[in-house]
Design an enzyme around this catalytic site. Sequence first.
Site, PDB file in Angstrom:
ATOM      1  N   GLY A   1      -0.349  24.320  12.598  1.00 21.74           N
ATOM      2  CA  GLY A   1      -0.563  22.865  12.680  1.00 21.74           C
ATOM      3  C   GLY A   1      -1.318  22.515  13.948  1.00 21.74           C
ATOM      4  O   GLY A   1      -2.094  23.322  14.453  1.00 21.74           O
TER       5      GLY A   1
ATOM      6  N   SER B   1      -0.983  29.172  16.801  1.00 22.75           N
ATOM      7  CA  SER B   1      -2.383  29.047  16.426  1.00 22.75           C
ATOM      8  C   SER B   1      -2.546  27.930  15.408  1.00 22.75           C
ATOM      9  O   SER B   1      -1.562  27.312  14.983  1.00 22.75           O
ATOM     10  CB  SER B   1      -2.890  30.364  15.834  1.00 22.75           C
ATOM     11  N   LYS B   2      -3.786  27.704  15.014  1.00 24.42           N
ATOM     12  CA  LYS B   2      -4.137  26.642  14.060  1.00 24.42           C
ATOM     13  C   LYS B   2      -3.221  26.615  12.833  1.00 24.42           C
ATOM     14  O   LYS B   2      -2.890  25.554  12.333  1.00 24.42           O
ATOM     15  CB  LYS B   2      -5.575  26.861  13.569  1.00 24.42           C
ATOM     16  N   ARG B   3      -2.859  27.814  12.362  1.00 28.12           N
ATOM     17  CA  ARG B   3      -2.090  27.812  11.114  1.00 28.12           C
ATOM     18  C   ARG B   3      -0.695  27.205  11.294  1.00 28.12           C
ATOM     19  O   ARG B   3      -0.004  26.931  10.333  1.00 28.12           O
ATOM     20  CB  ARG B   3      -2.037  29.207  10.482  1.00 28.12           C
TER      21      ARG B   3
END
Length: 490
Positions: free
Chosen positions: A260, A256-258
């Site tokens: 990167g 996911s986004k976290r």
Amino acid sequence: MNQIKPVRVRFAPSPTGALHIGGARTALFNWLYARKNGGSFILRLEDTDSERSSQESAQGILDGLAWLGIDWDEGPDKGGLYGPYRQSQRLRLYQQYLQLLIDTDQAYYCFCSNEELNADKARAREKGENYRYSGRCRHLDKEAARQRVRSGQPAVVRLRVPQAGVTRVADLIRGEVEFDNSLMDDFIIAKSDGWPTYNFAVVVDDHLMAISHVIRAEEHLSNTPRQVLIYRAFNWDLPQFAHVSMILAPDRSKLSKRHGATSVQEFRELGYLPRALLNYLALLGWSSGTDQDIWDVNDIVPRFDFEHVSRSAAVYDIEKLTWMNGYYISQAQPEALAAEMLRSARVQGWPDQTGRDYLIEVVKLLQSRARLIPELIEAAAYFFEEIAHYDEKGVKKYFARQDIKQVLEADLEILANDSAFTLDSLEASLRSKAAQMGLKAGDLIHPLRLALTGRTSSPGIFEVVVLLGRERCLQRIKQAIKWIDDNIRV
Ligand code: GLU
């Protein structure tokens, strides 16, 4: 008789966001399979969710695929014999096929209100059971139900699901997977606004578009028995299914986004090249059976099959991708790298002063040293920008030496007087000058590098000198001497 159907595969993204690397990999596997089998690769936009779908997202997905070099044979922008290729333009088809299932009693209208359904759900929860639709509307009189719909009463349409037995899905990656029908209820195939649900639209489209193989993400495996039941209700042949495993983050959680960058566009902005990303994505799931890491996708085409696609999740490793990118940068056409660099604001004024050919020469000198486009830009900066800063460690090590002025003046003299100004002549002049002074070549080279580039490392110093040209070298050495006078010598 066994009929051999032409291979037709599809990538069917919902345009509700960017093209995720998981989606890009699914598209790539479809593409590889189509190209290997001389088949067709179809792009279909699943945009029935009008609130979440957007034109920008659709365009972003098309652009992302095009940038990667994954080309499609039929699609919303290209057309084809099986269009339209946007679900939002296919409503009449879905309604026609829904009607067929209702007419043949395979599906029925359901008028249960949200309150009734919520009460059913609450009761199931109290009993600790899984909720399944009660079947309340299963036996309503068909004509009466039709009347109610005509008079404007909201209704969904549900598929009549067999209440016993199992539904088997033969999956080319996972083998045979069995689902218990008793765990499925009469699920909704059309909403009260008339639009089909995902499972219904996907089956109608895959059938009408003559899709032979459905290659998609593992998360859709659990939808597949429902889709199989819809195929059966129509008495249509099933396509072959292949569900590709998830891509996990290094900590094995969902990517996911976290973690990167996750979208193709973000990777482009970070300076990854399409060939590197494709190579990396191919190996996230497909294995060549060798320990070779570098693969041009066109060389994968003849080798691609589902036996070599892994059943287990692939763990994403940005270091490996970045390493691969470095390889592709070192091998890329300098012109292509220059074009990619010119997308960055930092580089904008550069070729104006020196011409594009000069940028290309600089790229040639540096491309074996950078792993990402921004690293290449950073490494190239001193060829285009004045030296505003000298590396601090370098200053301590080279500019603070007692004899620094003699050293830089010797460098100045060499570069001013070497008439050939070639790699060989410059090296010979510098070595003989160093010997005369009782110094090592490095004693003249390191301060020269710091003066010309502001840095302590660069490609071969004589290559840098030749590319910078005599005038700029002399001016930079003088600037360094002055800087030393102003900042070090008191
Ligand atoms: N629109 C679905 C998705 O983006 C497609 C699933 C499928 O390939 O059937 O996940």
